[in-house]
Write an enzyme that holds these catalytic residues in place. Structure first.
Site, PDB file in Angstrom:
ATOM      1  N   LYS A  59       0.807  -1.214   0.000  1.00 32.32           N
ATOM      2  CA  LYS A  59       0.000   0.000   0.000  1.00 32.32           C
ATOM      3  C   LYS A  59       0.847   1.274   0.000  1.00 32.32           C
ATOM      4  O   LYS A  59       0.389   2.339  -0.440  1.00 32.32           O
ATOM      5  CB  LYS A  59      -0.926   0.013   1.211  1.00 32.32           C
ATOM      6  CG  LYS A  59      -2.118  -0.931   1.120  1.00 32.32           C
ATOM      7  CD  LYS A  59      -3.159  -0.399   0.154  1.00 32.32           C
ATOM      8  CE  LYS A  59      -4.451  -1.194   0.231  1.00 32.32           C
ATOM      9  NZ  LYS A  59      -5.490  -0.639  -0.666  1.00 32.32           N
ATOM     10  N   SER A 321       1.092  -9.783  -0.211  1.00 33.36           N
ATOM     11  CA  SER A 321       0.781  -8.354  -0.235  1.00 33.36           C
ATOM     12  C   SER A 321       0.933  -7.646   1.099  1.00 33.36           C
ATOM     13  O   SER A 321       1.018  -6.417   1.137  1.00 33.36           O
ATOM     14  CB  SER A 321      -0.651  -8.152  -0.754  1.00 33.36           C
ATOM     15  OG  SER A 321      -1.575  -8.865   0.039  1.00 33.36           O
TER      16      SER A 321
END
Length: 524
Positions: A59, A321
């Site tokens: 992110k 992720s």
């Protein structure tokens, strides 16, 4: 053959990705080979290690690229976002590194550990509302009223381009990948990765992976437009998004080749695989794409046989992720990972309420490892046992076990797919007996090895009825059992000799407050 507009869209994003400003704060992460999983699959599996970013999530890339494009006036007014997870930390670090004031609106239910992490990274935390939607609405209100720039978590071209740098690195690190599995929440990551690959190397298949209970991309593709799911599961909270972003959907519709959905148990199994290959502990959303890869190649899921190797010899990759895992959730992951790979089954078995029934049940299992065994006396005729059994050959082995038990007169129900059983009932087997018992309660320890529970029950054979039994295999060196026996007062001395002759480490628990409150004879 893709049309000109589709090609132009990909090349438009390619330019944005190549010009992204992410590496002032983000780092190039490794594309690691998963040797153990590769050997099981028969193809080479790589893992993109976005857990190694400064905020332990991809992110950061999109957040920084968006903030880096702010004008001087926008920087002076500051930014705002809503998040209780990885986006919050990405915005906080990105803004702090450029001297921009950042307000992060988080629900009042956010754990202190996440709030503290955002504050350490330089963000100002504002707690508002009890849900993300309420926090997000307030963040957008602050953007309007204070002139702050709202930093969207996924539905923004600059954010998508920043996430697309993941694909740029992957192509440089391994040029001959054939399939790339990408987790899907709001869609920013899969959109950026798909656009980059389809512009540069369109033959690479992009597979989006979603939880079964939060499949907003799958629903949007079926409807032809983004739709809002009525509710989503929260286990993989990093991808618990009710509606895919409009711009991510436009890109995903054009460039994502396939969508795979996975269960929570399959995600837990992928967390375990990542740990065993890398010693990294992924958050559930972080392991999502690997769960999809395994399901695609037949290593999990009903009806898929281990060893099918649909992609034998291929080079494939998944994105790890994020790794901002709540430590206490690992207890759940540990419990469920074996079910996710069909290496454990959970059964309800009705057995006659008579001495030797448990032993006969275990003998029929032929020295298979028992992972759990729960029982509480409920009637003089029959009893229902909650049993966990370790499997080595998947569904066919389970079918054979059930057939063998039923042929011997035991009624069996498979609870392996029953979420209520796995989440709650397995911990609630018990209660007060329906009639007063001359019951004494004991805890036992015994060396743990295949067949150990069977040997324990064989040794335990006696004239005293077992009225309560709980066992759970946790992979430790010693098995632990809690057992109740109906022992009339006149037999106490003989029962004491019996315990001594058993040879196990034991301790009486009859006076335990927990036992007396929840499991012993009803008061009065």
């Amino acid at each position: 053959m893709p049309d000109v507009a589709t090609v132009d869209l990909a090349h438009s994003y390619l330019q944005k990705i190549l010009l992204s400003s992410v590496y002032d704060v983000a780092k190039v992460t490794p594309l690691s080979s998963m040797n153990k999983l590769s050997a099981r699959l028969g193809c080479q599996v790589f893992l993109k290690r976005e857990d190694m970013q400064p905020v332990h999530s991809f992110k950061l890339r999109g957040a920084y690229n968006r903030i880096a494009q702010l004008s001087a006036d926008e920087c002076r007014l500051g930014v705002v976002c809503a998040s209780a997870g990885n986006h919050a930390q990405g915005v906080a670090l990105s803004a702090s590194s450029r001297g921009v004031d950042a307000v992060i609106v988080m629900p009042t239910t956010t754990p202190d550990i996440k709030i503290d992490a955002v504050r350490r990274l330089g963000g100002t935390v504002l707690l508002h509302g009890q849900s993300f939607d309420q926090a997000n609405e307030h963040a957008q209100h602050l953007a309007r009223s204070e002139g702050r720039v709202y930093i969207a978590p996924f539905d923004d071209e600059a954010v998508i381009a920043g996430q697309g740098t993941v694909a740029q690195e992957m192509l440089q690190q391994q040029r001959d990948l054939e399939l790339v599995f990408v987790p899907v929440g709001g869609g920013g990551l899969v959109a950026g990765i798909a656009a980059y690959y389809k512009a540069v190397k369109p033959g690479v298949k992009i597979i989006g992976v979603e939880p079964e209970d939060a499949a907003c991309l799958k629903a949007a593709l079926a409807a032809g437009e983004p739709v809002t799911l009525p509710q989503v599961g929260l286990f993989a909270d990093g991808v618990a998004v009710k509606r895919i972003g409009s711009e991510p959907f436009r890109l995903a519709k054009a460039y994502v080749d396939e969508v795979v959905t996975v269960s929570s148990d399959e995600i837990c199994a992928a967390v375990k695989d990542i740990f065993e290959d890398t010693r990294a502990i992924a958050e559930p959303a972080g392991a999502l794409s690997l769960a999809g890869l395994k399901k695609y190649f037949g290593l999990s899921g009903p009806g898929l046989a281990e060893g099918s190797h649909r992609g034998a010899g291929q080079k494939v990759a998944a994105i790890l992720s994020g790794a901002n895992v709540n430590f206490h959730s690992l207890r759940y992951v540990s419990e469920r990972c074996e079910l996710g790979e069909q290496k454990e089954a959970v059964l309800a078995v009705r057995v006659p309420e008579q001495p030797g029934s448990f032993l006969r049940f275990c003998e029929l299992l032929e020295r298979r490892v028992m992972t759990e065994f729960n029982y509480r006396f409920s009637s003089r005729d029959s009893a229902v046992v909650f049993a966990g059994i370790r499997l080595s050959q998947g569904q066919q082995e389970l079918t054979d076990i059930i057939d063998r038990l039923e042929s011997a007169g035991f009624a069996v129900q498979d609870l392996s797919a029953d979420e209520t059983a796995k989440l709650h009932v397995r911990y609630m087997v018990g209660g007060h007996p329906p009639e007063p018992l001359n019951e004494r309660l004991f805890s036992f320890e015994f060396p743990e090895y295949p067949g150990a529970l069977l040997k324990f029950l064989t040794t335990l054979q006696s004239k005293w009825n077992i009225s309560l039994f709980h066992y759970r295999n946790h992979g430790a060196a010693f098995g632990r059992v809690l057992a109740g026996f109906e022992v009339p007062e006149v037999d106490h001395q003989a029962f004491g000799r019996f315990l001594t002759e058993l040879g196990f480490v034991w301790q009486e628990e009859t006076q335990s407050p927990a036992y007396r409150l929840f499991l012993g004879n009803r008061p009065g």
